[in-house]
Design a protein around this motif. Structure first.
Motif: not given
Length: 182
Positions: A22-44
């Motif tokens: 569960a911890v591993q999944l949470i950390l992977q989710g946080i990492g994925s959200l950070a990547i998505i956030g970075s890509l969204t920011f770059a697109a904007l």
């Protein structure tokens, strides 16, 4: 061969393994959200930079038009190069007034386009709109707008400015909201 001592077994329960997963999944989710956030920011950012470059290019084109108009204000004989520009203009003073008013409108056209592209604040645009309302009531400005000669401006801006002129002169607050470029 010597025997190794037996190590004590650490009891691992199924719930501990599930917790680690569960911890591993949470950390992977946080990492994925950070990547998505970075890509969204770059697109904007890219969108913002693209709009800024569009406004910059538009401004430069209008400035070049303004330079040509300024040449005609300084030397009205240059207006005779294009006879279409001279229709109904008989004196040097009329030529100067015509092209000077076109120069005034060029400044407002840049502001209009910048606002449409989200690059100019509403307060500053409204300030310039009030100035255009005053210009709208000037006889030389109305003559310039009704002149059949070529004016070279953005089609949507020309529609917008004709709407502004159509408003009653006794209503200086009657500036219509600008349409965006197509």
């Amino acid at each position: 061969m010597p025997q190794l001592p037996e190590l004590p077994m650490i009891p691992v329960t199924l719930s501990a393994i599930e917790t680690l997963q569960a911890v591993q999944l949470i950390l992977q989710g946080i990492g994925s959200l950070a990547i998505i956030g970075s890509l969204t920011f770059a697109a904007l950012q890219l969108r913002h930079w693209r709009r800024a470059y569009q406004v910059m290019n538009f401004t430069k084109l209008v400035e070049l038009q303004m330079m040509l108009r300024k040449m005609r204000v300084e030397d009205p004989a240059l207006a005779r190069v294009y006879m279409d520009d001279m229709q109904g203009l008989t004196t040097d003073e009329e030529v100067r007034q015509y092209f000077f008013n076109l120069m005034q409108m060029s400044v407002f056209e840049i502001a209009w386009y910048s606002r449409c592209m989200g690059q100019l604040g509403e307060d500053y645009f409204q300030s310039l709109s009030r100035r255009m309302t005053l210009l709208r009531d000037e006889e030389s400005f109305r003559r310039m707008m009704s002149h059949p000669g070529m004016k070279i401006m953005h089609d949507d801006f020309q529609i917008y400015i004709r709407d502004v002129i159509a408003k009653s002169p006794d209503r200086p607050d009657a500036i219509v909201p600008p349409p965006g470029p197509k």
